[in-house]
Structure formats: C-alpha cells, structure tokens
Design a protein around this motif. Structure first.
Motif, PDB file in Angstrom:
ATOM      1  N   ASP A   1      -5.035  -9.867   3.287  1.00  0.00           N
ATOM      2  CA  ASP A   1      -4.410 -10.379   2.073  1.00  0.00           C
ATOM      3  C   ASP A   1      -4.192  -9.266   1.060  1.00  0.00           C
ATOM      4  O   ASP A   1      -4.840  -8.216   1.101  1.00  0.00           O
ATOM      5  CB  ASP A   1      -5.289 -11.455   1.426  1.00  0.00           C
ATOM      6  CG  ASP A   1      -5.282 -12.773   2.184  1.00  0.00           C
ATOM      7  OD1 ASP A   1      -4.374 -12.989   3.013  1.00  0.00           O
ATOM      8  OD2 ASP A   1      -6.180 -13.589   1.932  1.00  0.00           O
TER       9      ASP A   1
ATOM     10  N   HIS B   1       7.230  -8.535   0.488  1.00  0.00           N
ATOM     11  CA  HIS B   1       7.052  -8.616   1.934  1.00  0.00           C
ATOM     12  C   HIS B   1       5.742  -7.923   2.284  1.00  0.00           C
ATOM     13  O   HIS B   1       5.463  -6.827   1.795  1.00  0.00           O
ATOM     14  CB  HIS B   1       8.202  -7.937   2.681  1.00  0.00           C
ATOM     15  CG  HIS B   1       8.039  -8.003   4.163  1.00  0.00           C
ATOM     16  ND1 HIS B   1       8.371  -9.108   4.889  1.00  0.00           N
ATOM     17  CD2 HIS B   1       7.548  -7.100   5.040  1.00  0.00           C
ATOM     18  CE1 HIS B   1       8.098  -8.894   6.165  1.00  0.00           C
ATOM     19  NE2 HIS B   1       7.603  -7.677   6.278  1.00  0.00           N
ATOM     20  N   SER B   2       4.932  -8.575   3.124  1.00  0.00           N
ATOM     21  CA  SER B   2       3.678  -7.985   3.580  1.00  0.00           C
ATOM     22  C   SER B   2       3.763  -7.681   5.066  1.00  0.00           C
ATOM     23  O   SER B   2       3.973  -8.570   5.879  1.00  0.00           O
ATOM     24  CB  SER B   2       2.504  -8.937   3.317  1.00  0.00           C
ATOM     25  OG  SER B   2       1.331  -8.414   3.903  1.00  0.00           O
ATOM     26  N   ASN B   3       3.572  -6.423   5.402  1.00  0.00           N
ATOM     27  CA  ASN B   3       3.499  -5.965   6.781  1.00  0.00           C
ATOM     28  C   ASN B   3       2.071  -5.468   7.018  1.00  0.00           C
ATOM     29  O   ASN B   3       1.841  -4.419   7.595  1.00  0.00           O
ATOM     30  CB  ASN B   3       4.524  -4.846   7.001  1.00  0.00           C
ATOM     31  CG  ASN B   3       4.844  -4.634   8.454  1.00  0.00           C
ATOM     32  OD1 ASN B   3       4.451  -5.411   9.314  1.00  0.00           O
ATOM     33  ND2 ASN B   3       5.558  -3.565   8.738  1.00  0.00           N
TER      34      ASN B   3
ATOM     35  N   MET C   1      -0.711 -12.704  -1.847  1.00  0.00           N
ATOM     36  CA  MET C   1       0.293 -12.350  -0.847  1.00  0.00           C
ATOM     37  C   MET C   1      -0.471 -12.280   0.469  1.00  0.00           C
ATOM     38  O   MET C   1      -1.151 -11.289   0.749  1.00  0.00           O
ATOM     39  CB  MET C   1       0.950 -11.013  -1.193  1.00  0.00           C
ATOM     40  CG  MET C   1       1.677 -11.012  -2.528  1.00  0.00           C
ATOM     41  SD  MET C   1       2.422  -9.414  -2.961  1.00  0.00           S
ATOM     42  CE  MET C   1       0.974  -8.461  -3.431  1.00  0.00           C
ATOM     43  N   HIS C   2      -0.408 -13.322   1.248  1.00  0.00           N
ATOM     44  CA  HIS C   2      -1.173 -13.403   2.485  1.00  0.00           C
ATOM     45  C   HIS C   2      -0.608 -12.454   3.539  1.00  0.00           C
ATOM     46  O   HIS C   2       0.555 -12.049   3.487  1.00  0.00           O
ATOM     47  CB  HIS C   2      -1.200 -14.838   3.004  1.00  0.00           C
ATOM     48  CG  HIS C   2      -1.889 -15.771   2.060  1.00  0.00           C
ATOM     49  ND1 HIS C   2      -3.255 -15.738   1.840  1.00  0.00           N
ATOM     50  CD2 HIS C   2      -1.406 -16.739   1.247  1.00  0.00           C
ATOM     51  CE1 HIS C   2      -3.581 -16.652   0.958  1.00  0.00           C
ATOM     52  NE2 HIS C   2      -2.479 -17.277   0.569  1.00  0.00           N
ATOM     53  N   SER C   3      -1.456 -12.123   4.511  1.00  0.00           N
ATOM     54  CA  SER C   3      -1.068 -11.172   5.553  1.00  0.00           C
ATOM     55  C   SER C   3       0.189 -11.627   6.287  1.00  0.00           C
ATOM     56  O   SER C   3       0.357 -12.810   6.581  1.00  0.00           O
ATOM     57  CB  SER C   3      -2.218 -10.977   6.540  1.00  0.00           C
ATOM     58  OG  SER C   3      -2.527 -12.186   7.194  1.00  0.00           O
ATOM     59  N   TYR C   4       1.063 -10.678   6.518  1.00  0.00           N
ATOM     60  CA  TYR C   4       2.303 -10.875   7.283  1.00  0.00           C
ATOM     61  C   TYR C   4       3.142 -12.041   6.765  1.00  0.00           C
ATOM     62  O   TYR C   4       3.693 -12.817   7.540  1.00  0.00           O
ATOM     63  CB  TYR C   4       2.000 -11.050   8.773  1.00  0.00           C
ATOM     64  CG  TYR C   4       1.290  -9.860   9.363  1.00  0.00           C
ATOM     65  CD1 TYR C   4       1.920  -8.622   9.450  1.00  0.00           C
ATOM     66  CD2 TYR C   4      -0.022  -9.968   9.807  1.00  0.00           C
ATOM     67  CE1 TYR C   4       1.268  -7.523   9.984  1.00  0.00           C
ATOM     68  CE2 TYR C   4      -0.685  -8.875  10.345  1.00  0.00           C
ATOM     69  CZ  TYR C   4      -0.032  -7.661  10.432  1.00  0.00           C
ATOM     70  OH  TYR C   4      -0.687  -6.569  10.961  1.00  0.00           O
ATOM     71  N   THR C   5       3.252 -12.151   5.448  1.00  0.00           N
ATOM     72  CA  THR C   5       4.119 -13.164   4.852  1.00  0.00           C
ATOM     73  C   THR C   5       5.115 -12.480   3.931  1.00  0.00           C
ATOM     74  O   THR C   5       5.014 -11.279   3.662  1.00  0.00           O
ATOM     75  CB  THR C   5       3.328 -14.219   4.041  1.00  0.00           C
ATOM     76  OG1 THR C   5       2.677 -13.573   2.948  1.00  0.00           O
ATOM     77  CG2 THR C   5       2.318 -14.947   4.906  1.00  0.00           C
ATOM     78  N   SER C   6       6.053 -13.254   3.436  1.00  0.00           N
ATOM     79  CA  SER C   6       7.007 -12.735   2.469  1.00  0.00           C
ATOM     80  C   SER C   6       7.495 -13.878   1.589  1.00  0.00           C
ATOM     81  O   SER C   6       7.335 -15.048   1.917  1.00  0.00           O
ATOM     82  CB  SER C   6       8.175 -12.047   3.177  1.00  0.00           C
ATOM     83  OG  SER C   6       8.823 -12.946   4.039  1.00  0.00           O
ATOM     84  N   ASN C   7       8.077 -13.502   0.480  1.00  0.00           N
ATOM     85  CA  ASN C   7       8.698 -14.456  -0.435  1.00  0.00           C
ATOM     86  C   ASN C   7       9.973 -13.807  -0.934  1.00  0.00           C
ATOM     87  O   ASN C   7       9.920 -12.828  -1.675  1.00  0.00           O
ATOM     88  CB  ASN C   7       7.750 -14.796  -1.581  1.00  0.00           C
ATOM     89  CG  ASN C   7       8.310 -15.844  -2.516  1.00  0.00           C
ATOM     90  OD1 ASN C   7       9.510 -16.076  -2.559  1.00  0.00           O
ATOM     91  ND2 ASN C   7       7.436 -16.472  -3.279  1.00  0.00           N
ATOM     92  N   ARG C   8      11.089 -14.336  -0.535  1.00  0.00           N
ATOM     93  CA  ARG C   8      12.374 -13.725  -0.865  1.00  0.00           C
ATOM     94  C   ARG C   8      12.852 -14.021  -2.280  1.00  0.00           C
ATOM     95  O   ARG C   8      13.790 -13.395  -2.769  1.00  0.00           O
ATOM     96  CB  ARG C   8      13.420 -14.109   0.159  1.00  0.00           C
ATOM     97  CG  ARG C   8      13.786 -15.559   0.151  1.00  0.00           C
ATOM     98  CD  ARG C   8      14.831 -15.967   1.198  1.00  0.00           C
ATOM     99  NE  ARG C   8      15.916 -15.039   1.284  1.00  0.00           N
ATOM    100  CZ  ARG C   8      16.293 -14.423   2.425  1.00  0.00           C
ATOM    101  NH1 ARG C   8      15.687 -14.683   3.540  1.00  0.00           N
ATOM    102  NH2 ARG C   8      17.291 -13.586   2.411  1.00  0.00           N
TER     103      ARG C   8
END
Length: 125
Positions: free
Chosen positions: A80, A74-76, A96-103
């Motif tokens: 990038d 998770h990116s908060n 991991m791009h800004s404000y993205t996530s991968n569960r």
C-alpha cells in the motif's frame, strides 16, 4: 480435435485479441516495478511525481512543484501507499492500494495531495 477443444481455443484467442482478461499497461512514466505515481491531470496526464524504489516518501509535494495538484494515480507497487492533504503526512489520508489506479479523483480529492509515502505492507491501509 474435438469440437469442444476447438471452441475453447477460439474463445481464448478472442479474449486475447479483444484484451478482455488481460492486464492493463501502466501509464507513461510508471512502468517500473515498485513505482507509485501521482499525475497532475485525469487519465494519468499533465506531468507527474513518483514514489520510487529510492524515494519512498515525500513529506511536502510543494518541494517538487506538485502541492495540491494530483488528479489521478497509478500503483505498480506490491504494498500500500497513501497521500495526505497536508505536509508531513498529516490531514486526511487517502490510500492507494497495491497494483491499483484511479484515473480521476473525486471532487473531494482533486488537487488535495500534499504529502505521500509507500508502506512496507500490502495491508497498511
């Protein structure tokens, strides 16, 4: 109040109640602004290692007992970040791009992260 205004108001209230159109809360341990968090298991569980405002890069996740263990992130963070399959930011890079996530990482990415760092740009990847 007109019927149109009343309908729009009720629609907006329904969106808020159901959570549609609202931002998802950050997973546990990654609520702080500027954090990028790698989690040991799917769904942001199983322990984690964080890139923070003071720890912006980790050249060997093994130093944190986290080598080849990540399965979600998770990116908060407003820029990038990336992780690599090998130490010292070598091997295959995964952004991991800004404000993205991968569960849940793909089979190819599961348990592969060995180093990670945050960039100073939102378009570095």
């Amino acid at each position: 109040m007109t019927r149109k205004k009343l309908s729009l108001g009720l629609f907006a209230a329904a969106l808020i109640v159901t959570g549609v159109g609202t931002a998802n809360a950050a997973p546990a341990g990654c609520e702080s602004s500027g954090y990028v968090c790698l989690y040991r298991d799917d769904d942001y569980k199983g322990g984690q290692v964080n890139l923070t405002n003071s720890t912006t890069a980790i050249s060997n996740l093994g130093s944190y007992g986290f080598n080849d263990n990540a399965d979600s992130f998770h990116s908060n963070f407003g820029n990038d970040a990336a992780w690599w399959t090998d130490a010292n930011y070598t091997g295959r890079r995964v952004c991991m791009h800004s404000y993205t996530s991968n569960r849940s990482f793909s089979f190819q990415d599961s348990d592969e992260a060995t180093s990670a760092k945050k960039y100073s740009s939102p378009t570095a990847c």
